[in-house]
Design a protein around this motif. Structure first.
Motif, PDB file in Angstrom:
ATOM      1  N   ARG A 105      -0.704  15.574 -16.537  1.00 53.01           N
ATOM      2  CA  ARG A 105      -1.409  16.641 -17.250  1.00 53.01           C
ATOM      3  C   ARG A 105      -2.845  16.787 -16.747  1.00 53.01           C
ATOM      4  NH1 ARG A 105       1.076  19.168 -20.974  1.00 53.01           N
ATOM      5  NH2 ARG A 105       3.057  18.390 -21.787  1.00 53.01           N
ATOM      6  N   GLU A 106      -3.439  15.701 -16.352  1.00 53.83           N
ATOM      7  CA  GLU A 106      -4.814  15.754 -15.851  1.00 53.83           C
ATOM      8  C   GLU A 106      -4.876  16.361 -14.451  1.00 53.83           C
ATOM      9  OE1 GLU A 106      -8.618  12.812 -14.860  1.00 53.83           O
ATOM     10  OE2 GLU A 106      -6.754  11.956 -15.645  1.00 53.83           O
ATOM     11  N   HIS A 107      -3.902  16.037 -13.606  1.00 55.00           N
ATOM     12  CA  HIS A 107      -3.967  16.426 -12.204  1.00 55.00           C
ATOM     13  C   HIS A 107      -3.081  17.628 -11.852  1.00 55.00           C
ATOM     14  CE1 HIS A 107      -6.583  13.091 -11.218  1.00 55.00           C
ATOM     15  NE2 HIS A 107      -5.783  12.290 -11.904  1.00 55.00           N
ATOM     16  N   HIS A 164      -8.627  17.277 -21.778  1.00 59.16           N
ATOM     17  CA  HIS A 164      -7.886  16.307 -20.971  1.00 59.16           C
ATOM     18  C   HIS A 164      -6.557  16.865 -20.448  1.00 59.16           C
ATOM     19  CE1 HIS A 164     -10.850  13.388 -22.184  1.00 59.16           C
ATOM     20  NE2 HIS A 164     -10.621  13.683 -23.452  1.00 59.16           N
ATOM     21  N   ASP A 165      -5.986  17.834 -21.122  1.00 51.84           N
ATOM     22  CA  ASP A 165      -4.722  18.417 -20.705  1.00 51.84           C
ATOM     23  C   ASP A 165      -4.998  19.641 -19.829  1.00 51.84           C
ATOM     24  OD1 ASP A 165      -2.175  19.347 -20.363  1.00 51.84           O
ATOM     25  OD2 ASP A 165      -1.773  19.731 -22.483  1.00 51.84           O
ATOM     26  N   VAL A 166      -5.327  19.380 -18.567  1.00 55.67           N
ATOM     27  CA  VAL A 166      -5.665  20.478 -17.652  1.00 55.67           C
ATOM     28  C   VAL A 166      -4.422  21.318 -17.359  1.00 55.67           C
ATOM     29  CG1 VAL A 166      -6.804  21.081 -15.495  1.00 55.67           C
ATOM     30  CG2 VAL A 166      -7.401  18.947 -16.649  1.00 55.67           C
ATOM     31  N   ASP A 219       0.224  11.610 -19.029  1.00 57.22           N
ATOM     32  CA  ASP A 219      -1.173  12.044 -19.123  1.00 57.22           C
ATOM     33  C   ASP A 219      -1.754  12.279 -17.729  1.00 57.22           C
ATOM     34  OD1 ASP A 219      -1.029  11.858 -21.864  1.00 57.22           O
ATOM     35  OD2 ASP A 219      -2.062   9.921 -21.985  1.00 57.22           O
ATOM     36  N   ARG A 220      -1.376  11.436 -16.772  1.00 56.72           N
ATOM     37  CA  ARG A 220      -1.852  11.596 -15.397  1.00 56.72           C
ATOM     38  C   ARG A 220      -1.398  12.936 -14.825  1.00 56.72           C
ATOM     39  NH1 ARG A 220       0.881   9.825 -10.628  1.00 56.72           N
ATOM     40  NH2 ARG A 220      -0.494   9.622  -8.805  1.00 56.72           N
TER      41      ARG A 220
END
Length: 242
Positions: A161-163, A78-80, A158-159
Motif C-alpha cells: 500500500r505504501e509503494h 500511509h495508504d498511498v 502495508d508495504r
C-alpha cells in the motif's frame, strides 16, 4: 479512447527533509510547482492531479494545487495505493501515470513516450528499461483496474500500500508488463535527480542554474549531457555551475 491521468503523490511529512517539495528550486518556484508546470500539458495525458493526505500539514499542498489550477485528491497518509484509487475515481481515469513529487526534472517527453508504448502494446504496467534513465527521470504507467484489484485484495500488505506498484514489479509474470528502451546517451542510472536531503536539494538547484546559464532546456537529453560533460553525478561534488 481510454482516459489517462497523471497523479503526483505529494506530502509534507518527508522523514529526512520535511517540507522539501515546497522548497524553492529557483526564485519563488518550489520543486512541486515547477514539476506541475512542466507536466500539465504532457502529450497523451488528459489531466494532471495531485494526490495528498488529509493531514492538516498538507493543506498547503492543496492550496498550491488550487493556485496551479489542478485538482487535488486527499486520502490516507500511509495508504498511498488507496490515494491513487481515489484519484482514479475522482478523475475517471482508466490509466494512471504515477509520479513522485521529489524529482522536479521529470520529463514530459519520457512520460509521453511511455504512455504511447503502453497503449500500443496493450500493457497493464509500463516503465523504462532498467538502467536506461537517471533516477528521478523515470515514469510508471499502470491500468487503474490493476490497482483496484490490488487495493481490494485482503492479502495486500502495508508495504504494497505504501509503494503502490511494488506487487507488480515483484511479480512481473502475473501482469502484462512492458519495459521501454531509450537511446544510449540516456543510459545513466548512476545519476540521481531526486531530492531526499539538503545536499540533493542544492544539487538540483545547481543543475537548474547551469542549464539556465547555457540556455539549455531542462529535458532529459540536456540534463544527461550536462552531467556527462561535467562528470558530476553526486550532490557533494562542486563546480557544476562553472
Amino acid at each position: 479512447m481510454k482516459r489517462t491521468v497523471a497523479v503526483i503523490q505529494a506530502r509534507m511529512g518527508s522523514r529526512r527533509l520535511p517540507g522539501k517539495i515546497l522548497e524553492p528550486l529557483h526564485d519563488d518556484v518550489s520543486l512541486l510547482a515547477y514539476q506541475c508546470r512542466r507536466l500539465r500539458h504532457t502529450e497523451g495525458v488528459d489531466e494532471l492531479v495531485i494526490a495528498t493526505t488529509t493531514a492538516r500539514r498538507d493543506d498547503v499542498i492543496a492550496e498550491l494545487a488550487q493556485r496551479e489550477g489542478l485538482r487535488v485528491c486527499r486520502g490516507s497518509e500511509h495508504d498511498v495505493l488507496g490515494r491513487f484509487v481515489l484519484a482514479a475515481d475522482m478523475s475517471l481515469a482508466d490509466t494512471l501515470v504515477r509520479i513522485t513529487s521529489d524529482s522536479p526534472f521529470r520529463d514530459p517527453g519520457v512520460i509521453a513516450r511511455c504512455v504511447a508504448e503502453h497503449r500500443a502494446h496493450g500493457a497493464e504496467y509500463t516503465r523504462p528499461q532498467a538502467g536506461h534513465l537517471p533516477k528521478g527521470l523515470r515514469a510508471e504507467i499502470v491500468e487503474t483496474r490493476v490497482l483496484r484489484q490490488i487495493d481490494s485484495d485482503r492479502a495486500t500488505t502495508d508495504r504494497e500500500r505504501e509503494h503502490v506498484t511494488i506487487r507488480i514489479r515483484e511479480n512481473p509474470d502475473a501482469y502484462r508488463c512492458l519495459a521501454v528502451g531509450f537511446a544510449d546517451n540516456l543510459h545513466h542510472p548512476e545519476f540521481d535527480l531526486s531530492v531526499d536531503t539538503a545536499d540533493e536539494l542544492e544539487f538540483v538547484r545547481m543543475i537548474h542554474s547551469s542549464l539556465q546559464a547555457r540556455a539549455w532546456p531542462a529535458d532529459i537529453d540536456h540534463i544527461c549531457a550536462l552531467l556527462t560533460e561535467t562528470a558530476l553525478a553526486q550532490p557533494q561534488q562542486q563546480g557544476l555551475a562553472s
